[in-house]
Structures are given as structure tokens and as C-alpha cells.
Design an enzyme around this catalytic site. Sequence first.
Site, PDB file in Angstrom:
ATOM      1  N   ARG A  17       0.858  -1.196   0.000  1.00  0.00           N
ATOM      2  CA  ARG A  17       0.000   0.000   0.000  1.00  0.00           C
ATOM      3  C   ARG A  17       0.891   1.241   0.000  1.00  0.00           C
ATOM      4  O   ARG A  17       2.095   1.150   0.148  1.00  0.00           O
ATOM      5  CB  ARG A  17      -0.967  -0.038   1.197  1.00  0.00           C
ATOM      6  N   GLY A  18       0.229   2.403  -0.156  1.00  0.00           N
ATOM      7  CA  GLY A  18       0.992   3.643  -0.307  1.00  0.00           C
ATOM      8  C   GLY A  18       1.148   3.900  -1.796  1.00  0.00           C
ATOM      9  O   GLY A  18       1.514   2.985  -2.558  1.00  0.00           O
ATOM     10  N   ASP A  48      -1.976  10.946  -2.483  1.00  0.00           N
ATOM     11  CA  ASP A  48      -2.310   9.899  -3.460  1.00  0.00           C
ATOM     12  C   ASP A  48      -2.566  10.490  -4.840  1.00  0.00           C
ATOM     13  O   ASP A  48      -2.441   9.792  -5.848  1.00  0.00           O
ATOM     14  CB  ASP A  48      -3.527   9.104  -2.989  1.00  0.00           C
ATOM     15  N   LYS A  72      -4.959  10.115   2.609  1.00  0.00           N
ATOM     16  CA  LYS A  72      -5.693   9.246   3.542  1.00  0.00           C
ATOM     17  C   LYS A  72      -6.782  10.005   4.301  1.00  0.00           C
ATOM     18  O   LYS A  72      -6.564  11.139   4.723  1.00  0.00           O
ATOM     19  CB  LYS A  72      -4.663   8.625   4.508  1.00  0.00           C
TER      20      LYS A  72
HETATM   21  O1  MRU Z   1      -4.712   3.280   1.815  1.00  0.00           O
HETATM   22  P1  MRU Z   1      -3.233   3.516   1.817  1.00  0.00           P
HETATM   23  O2  MRU Z   1      -2.554   3.020   3.038  1.00  0.00           O
HETATM   24  O3  MRU Z   1      -2.592   3.028   0.536  1.00  0.00           O
HETATM   25  O4  MRU Z   1      -3.111   5.106   1.810  1.00  0.00           O
HETATM   26  C1  MRU Z   1      -1.830   5.673   1.807  1.00  0.00           C
HETATM   27  C2  MRU Z   1      -1.826   7.147   1.907  1.00  0.00           C
HETATM   28  O5  MRU Z   1      -2.832   7.802   1.916  1.00  0.00           O
HETATM   29  C3  MRU Z   1      -0.480   7.790   1.853  1.00  0.00           C
HETATM   30  O6  MRU Z   1      -0.479   8.975   2.596  1.00  0.00           O
HETATM   31  C4  MRU Z   1      -0.115   8.108   0.397  1.00  0.00           C
HETATM   32  O7  MRU Z   1      -0.346   7.002  -0.423  1.00  0.00           O
HETATM   33  C5  MRU Z   1       1.293   8.521   0.256  1.00  0.00           C
HETATM   34  S1  MRU Z   1       2.422   7.195   0.603  1.00  0.00           S
HETATM   35  C6  MRU Z   1       3.975   7.802   0.301  1.00  0.00           C
END
Ligand code: MRU
Length: 355
Positions: free
Chosen positions: A59-60, A246, A257
Site C-alpha cells: 500500500r501507499g 495519493d 488518507k
Molecule cells: O490506503 P493507503 O494506506 O494506501 O493510503 C496511503 C496514503 O494515503 C499515503 O499517505 C499516500 O499514499 C502517500 S504514501 C507515500
Amino acid sequence: MDILDDAFDFDRYDHVRPIRWTGDALELLDQRHLPFEVGYAACRDSDEVAAAIHALTVRGAPAIGIAAAWGVVLAARTIEAGDGAAALHALQPALERLNAARPTAVNLAWALARMRRVLAGAGTGWRDALEREARAIEAEDLAANRRMGAAGAALIAPGSGVLTHCNTGSLATAGFGTALGVIRAGVAQGRIARVFAGETRPWNQGARLTVWELHQDGIEATLIADSAAAHLMKTGRVQWVVVGADRICANGDTANKIGTYQLAIAARHHGVKFMVVAPSSTVDMDTASGELIEIEERDPAELLAFRGTRTVAEGVDAWNPVFDVTPHALIDAIVTERGVVERPDVDRMRAVFGR
Ligand code: MRU
């Protein structure tokens, strides 16, 4: 002078790696089971990669782009094609399934577009070209993070406290992290004296991942309940909120997030600065503003139970959007490897990202 000339020992504060390519499989550090089980799940075909992205095994935003690129390399093993254009045609269904794994982070579509472009221009050596591109996407992400770490930390006055949200670290990228990269750099340079991390309900990326990752690297961090953030700001212990992204739109509106937006509102109210840190692969100049972003909604079960045990009365329903959009007017700085956009708006974004 380059910003990295004055940098620090990157490896000292960066030990975790979420993605490993073995030559015939993609190994993903399984983030569903951290911090108590540290193990890698192997994906041997592109549908396993798509499923891993959907399930949050990986994830991320940057990490899912990198994983998807390796997914294309795996998909390529299942087809025969004389040149890149023929391979592109044959790989189309696999590419579409990878792209559909998660909707909000633009890095996924961005990485797949890069793989498509390489295929379109490749001849008989298209398999090697794909693998080179996946490797390049990964290496460029690590380099971008180090650059952003230095650029973001430079904005923070020595002795400051910071609050971060979700997990934006090595776990979410090729390494070093985005917002967490700024925090790594800021701590190493003595600019950041206090780190707070919100637990990030409902999936607990902050509680399960961020404070664990920082602990691995010897960086002290204090966990807070998400609902303690405004109170923390009122105490004067944090000067910056530092988060990842994202998708960053052409006007600077930023999807991240769920919970990020309310942090930005609280930060503005308390005179706390708000920094978004993301590589240019997260910038989407084709999307004019935040209301055009598709916000992923996940299974309400994530809210109704904790580690498989129901915590909410039977018969009660829940709504589970997992991202929100922070309007650009609430953002003090967007830090990318291409430069820092202060008080972002469409003109300032265009000056750095074109169009
Ligand atoms: O649902 P996730 O855990 O994939 O969400 C991740 C986030 O919102 C992060 O802040 C974003 O992807 C940046 S990660 C460098």
C-alpha cells in the site's frame, strides 16, 4: 550547490524495504500483519499482484505503482509476442486488471502508462525493456524521496515538532518515504525535535506501520488517537503537519488518507503549517481539481470489527471512504523532487509541472 550535497547518511535512518524482485517472483512485505508478523508474500503472476494491491498487502501510492510495474513484468511471462506492440496488445487485459486494483492513487495508472509507453516503442527486446523500466521506476522513486526529504526538511525550523498521518515511509515507497522522508531528514539534521503520528483509523497505518517503521530506524515517535490532533496543535507542540498524497491536482488540491482534510483545517485554525510531500508521479495535471478525484470506498467491515472481532452492535452499518481531498488553500507547501510549490494554486503548479 545541490540540495543533496549537504545531506546526511541516508541508510542510517532507513532499513525497511517493502518490495523485492527475486527474478521470478515479486515479494511484498505483508502490511496486513505488521507489526507483529514480519513476512513477505510472494506474487507469481500479475493477478496476484492486483489482488495484493487491492487487499493492502502492499500500500501507499508510490509502492503500488512500483508493484504494478513488476506485475506487468510477471504478466509478460505468460504471453508470446514478436515485438513490443504485439505484446502491448496481448497484455491489455492484465494491464486493465492491475489498473482497477485501487482507484485514487494516480501512481498506479502513471506506472502502467510508463510500462505501456516502453512496450509501444520496443522491438524484439521488449521483455528486457519492461524489466529495465520497472527497475527504473523503483530507483527513481528512492532518489526522489531522498531529494524531497532534504527539500522538505529545509522548510522546518530547528527544534520543531511535527504531526504526520497514515504511513508515508519506506513501507509506502521504494524506500526512505515521502512525508516520512522529510521527517527522517529533519530528525537527522536536528530540525525536528518531536514526532507525533496519528493512528489513522480504520486501518491503523499510523499505529501499526508508521511508529513501527520509525522505531526500526531509531526515531522516537509518539502515537496519538486521530481525535487528539486538534488538542495537540493547541498545546503548541507541533509546528508542521507533514503528510503524503495519493493524487495532487492541477490546482494543488490533494487527495490523501481519510482524516488529512480535518488535520489541514485544524492546522490552519491553530497557525500550524501544512506540508504535502509527494513525487511528481503523484501529480496529475490532467485532473483540474479535487472534486474530480474518485475516492475509494472500502468494505464497512473495516470499521465494524478489529482484527476479526466485531466491535459494533450487529445490524449497525458504516460508511468507509478511505481518502479525502484537502483544498489547495489549506496547503502551505507541496514538496516534490522537481521543486517546492509554496501556497499552491494552478499557476504555481503549472510553473513546476507544465501544461
Ligand atoms: O490506503 P493507503 O494506506 O494506501 O493510503 C496511503 C496514503 O494515503 C499515503 O499517505 C499516500 O499514499 C502517500 S504514501 C507515500
